[in-house]
Design an enzyme around this catalytic site. Structure first.
Site, PDB file in Angstrom:
ATOM      1  N   CYS A  64       0.827  -1.203   0.000  1.00 23.89           N
ATOM      2  CA  CYS A  64       0.000   0.000   0.000  1.00 23.89           C
ATOM      3  C   CYS A  64       0.860   1.252   0.000  1.00 23.89           C
ATOM      4  O   CYS A  64       1.896   1.305   0.669  1.00 23.89           O
ATOM      5  CB  CYS A  64      -0.859   0.048   1.262  1.00 23.89           C
ATOM      6  SG  CYS A  64      -1.823  -1.417   1.632  1.00 23.89           S
ATOM      7  N   CYS A  65       0.400   2.231  -0.727  1.00 27.83           N
ATOM      8  CA  CYS A  65       0.935   3.589  -0.632  1.00 27.83           C
ATOM      9  C   CYS A  65      -0.228   4.533  -0.931  1.00 27.83           C
ATOM     10  O   CYS A  65      -1.359   4.075  -1.134  1.00 27.83           O
ATOM     11  CB  CYS A  65       2.137   3.812  -1.549  1.00 27.83           C
ATOM     12  SG  CYS A  65       1.792   3.798  -3.324  1.00 27.83           S
TER      13      CYS A  65
END
Length: 145
Positions: A64-65
């Site tokens: 995730c970012c």
């Protein structure tokens, strides 16, 4: 199932993701901002999670970012990884079925709690296709790079 999880920030659905995976009975290996000992930048965290999969230390990974794009790019740089950025359940199911994706990339900005659960249901509920054409495409990915 052992799932390696990476995030560059512990915001949005990141903490919920870890809790949801545990509630579903998965063991998690945490990277980036989810770990107290690792660099939290998206490229490093996502590569670490993808490397866990490539080396057999995890069955799959979720990276995730903020947008999910950088996390997916970093994960895809690891040999043997097929990371897919998924913003909905239909895309997640397709990534597992047709692409045999082994890393799920998520946006911390756009993924709601409801969408997270739907994406995880589709991701874990879909098996890779046994169609020879689909399998040939996945095999060719290993030949490309």
């Amino acid at each position: 199932m052992r799932i390696s999880v990476a995030a560059d920030e512990n915001v949005g659905v990141a903490p919920e993701l870890v809790a949801e995976l545990a509630a579903r009975g998965h063991e998690t290996v945490l990277h980036g901002a989810l770990s107290d000992t690792e660099r939290d930048d998206w490229a490093w965290a996502s590569a670490a999670a993808a490397t866990d999969v490539a080396h057999g230390r995890a069955d799959q990974a979720i990276v995730c970012c903020w947008t999910g794009t950088g996390a997916s790019i970093a994960a895809n740089k690891v040999a043997g990884i097929r990371a897919a950025l998924c913003g909905d359940a239909t895309t997640a199911a397709g990534a597992r079925k047709w692409n045999d994706a082994n890393v799920l990339a998520l946006s911390l900005r756009l993924t709601s709690s409801a969408a997270l659960r739907e994406i995880l249901d589709a991701w874990f509920g879909t098996n890779p296709s046994t169609d020879p054409v689909d399998q040939a495409n996945v095999a060719h990915l290993g030949e490309i790079g």
